[in-house]
Design an enzyme around this catalytic site. Structure first.
Site, PDB file in Angstrom:
ATOM      1  CD  GLU A 177       3.159   0.755  -2.211  1.00  0.00           C
ATOM      2  OE1 GLU A 177       4.179   0.731  -1.516  1.00  0.00           O
ATOM      3  OE2 GLU A 177       2.537  -0.269  -2.526  1.00  0.00           O
TER       4      GLU A 177
ATOM      5  CG  HIS B  36       7.577  -0.321   1.904  1.00  0.00           C
ATOM      6  ND1 HIS B  36       7.027   0.930   1.701  1.00  0.00           N
ATOM      7  CD2 HIS B  36       6.980  -1.148   1.015  1.00  0.00           C
ATOM      8  CE1 HIS B  36       6.128   0.850   0.727  1.00  0.00           C
ATOM      9  NE2 HIS B  36       6.084  -0.396   0.284  1.00  0.00           N
ATOM     10  CD  GLU B  37       6.912  -5.194   0.752  1.00  0.00           C
ATOM     11  OE1 GLU B  37       5.724  -5.517   0.908  1.00  0.00           O
ATOM     12  OE2 GLU B  37       7.309  -4.555  -0.244  1.00  0.00           O
TER      13      GLU B  37
ATOM     14  CG  HIS C 252       2.422  -2.621   2.274  1.00  0.00           C
ATOM     15  ND1 HIS C 252       1.622  -1.569   1.887  1.00  0.00           N
ATOM     16  CD2 HIS C 252       3.463  -2.633   1.397  1.00  0.00           C
ATOM     17  CE1 HIS C 252       2.163  -0.961   0.829  1.00  0.00           C
ATOM     18  NE2 HIS C 252       3.288  -1.589   0.519  1.00  0.00           N
TER      19      HIS C 252
HETATM   20 ZN    ZN Z   1       4.670  -1.248  -1.030  1.00  0.00          ZN
END
Ligand code: ZN
Length: 257
Positions: free
Chosen positions: A190, A133-134, A137
């Site tokens: 997100e 997830h990071e 980003h």
């Molecule tokens: Zn996030």
């Protein structure tokens, strides 16, 4: 005025500001293919990310050599290896001594995990869900996109009215930079990172279904006052639902299936 909530979509912003600034301001996010307005160069955002990371490392105790620290490095290395388009990034995965269950990512491949995250990320695959997830980003350039929105808002009519002085531009960039590393991402970013992260973790050999368990753990520790990571992120129920929708896409990349 928040342009992203107004009647101007990203697409029309891209067209108008891109033309006025005479720069290639539009890029496409990985996996989702969403068009993005980005007015900050990769070099600019990487420099800001590296600087902010340096500051955080000076201010927060770093954990090295423990089983958890090695896991963060191992999972980070495995996922960053399968990521495409990260040329010029120097990936770094640091474990910080901080009991808040949180993780963060800065432009240029600088990722931080708090020791408190291990209260919710209970397996290596669940940690891979967080790091996927990071890294999502980072690869979708969400920080640069957020800075660009702030810049677009600030520039507003002055850009449309007159040629922008380069000094003025520099001032806006540095102002936006402060916001860029301290403000949370919005919910669509997100969700996009969740989707990208599932694919990255699957490609790196981690079962993407672990992301569902991770978010269920997050929801369980939430209680009445959710931890910071949770409160700046979508509601866990919505999030788990959307993750489940994207699982088949990610499972296609998972060889251990
Ligand atoms: Zn996030």
């Amino acid at each position: 005025m928040m342009l992203r909530n107004g009647r101007f979509g990203t697409y029309s912003l891209c067209g108008a500001l891109g033309l006025v600034l005479l720069v290639t301001a539009c890029t496409t996010a990985p996996v989702s293919g969403r068009r993005q307005l980005i007015l900050v160069s990769p070099e600019q955002s990487t420099a800001l990310g590296v600087e902010a990371y340096q500051q955080i490392k000076q201010q927060t105790p770093i954990v090295r050599g423990t089983q958890e620290a090695r896991m963060v490095e191992r999972v980070g290395a495995a996922i960053s290896k399968v990521v495409e388009g990260a040329e010029g990034f120097e990936w770094e995965f640091t474990l910080f001594r901080d009991e808040t269950p949180n993780a963060f990512a800065l432009p240029g491949g600088k990722v931080g995990v708090n020791t408190g995250l291990f209260d919710v990320a209970k397996t290596e695959a669940q940690l891979a869900a967080v790091l996927g997830h990071e890294i999502g980003h980072v690869m979708a350039r969400h920080s640069a996109e957020r800075m660009s929105r702030d810049m677009a808002t600030q520039l507003g009519l002055s850009v449309l009215g007159a040629a922008t002085q380069s000094q003025e531009m520099v001032g806006l960039v540095s102002n936006a930079a402060t916001l860029g590393v301290s403000l949370p991402f919005n919910r669509s970013q997100e969700s996009e990172s969740d989707r990208i992260g599932l694919i990255y973790m699957a490609k790196a050999g981690y079962d993407p279904r672990a992301a569902v368990d991770l978010w269920a753990n997050f929801a369980a520790v939430g209680g009445e006052r959710p931890p910071k990571f949770l409160s700046t992120h979508p509601l866990p129920e919505d999030r788990i639902e959307r993750i489940k929708q994207h699982l088949p896409e990610a499972l296609a990349f998972y060889k251990g299936n």
